[in-house]
Enzyme design. Sequence first.
Site, short mmCIF file in Angstrom:
data_model
loop_
_atom_site.label_atom_id
_atom_site.label_comp_id
_atom_site.label_asym_id
_atom_site.label_seq_id
_atom_site.Cartn_x
_atom_site.Cartn_y
_atom_site.Cartn_z
N CYS A 85 0.87 -1.18 0.00
CA CYS A 85 0.00 0.00 0.00
C CYS A 85 0.90 1.22 0.00
CB CYS A 85 -0.89 0.00 1.24
SG CYS A 85 -1.99 1.42 1.33
N LEU A 86 1.07 1.80 -1.18
CA LEU A 86 1.95 2.95 -1.33
C LEU A 86 1.31 3.89 -2.34
CD1 LEU A 86 4.73 4.07 -0.49
CD2 LEU A 86 5.72 2.76 -2.36
#
Length: 184
Positions: A85-86
């Site tokens: 999750c970036l």
Amino acid sequence: MSSPSKRREMDVMKLMMSDYAVETINDGLNEFNVEFHGPKESLYEGGVWKIRVELPDAYPYKSPSIGFVNKIFHPNVDELSGSVCLDVINQSWSPMFDLFNVFEVFLPQLLLYPNPSDPLNGDAASLMMKDQKLYDQKVKEYCERYAKKEHITNSAADEDSDDEDISEEESGSSEDEIAGHADP
């Protein structure tokens, strides 16, 4: 840059020519694994991960899919799937970025500055917010158990030869005994 396929080739080659070990999957440039080392002066220093990269047909206009193959304890990495999750990869990707940016900037920043308020791993996020010392200890434990060079190399051939040795020893019989019983 006249086409996404040329850009893809250039970006993958740039990564291969750098210090990163790149292993292509199915002899193409759309899927490959990259050996990634934890950033210096971080909880992840000394850790080695295999990162799976999948490039969509529209790369670089569409972001790559990035995931950790071996386990990592981090609020923004799903423990089971390895998904990351970036924001810069998932939402704000730009064709100005390349694969080298992912491994030189984005992933090191993710490991250096986790964001527990937007977690993929709720347990890691919760522990980080409640007990930083215990969180740090668990990160280091995961690095020791799952993020060493031997965890990312393919050792199937070694395991097969070990199994053969064990099965011969466990059987307790030799070829001579079997041959001896065949003669009346």
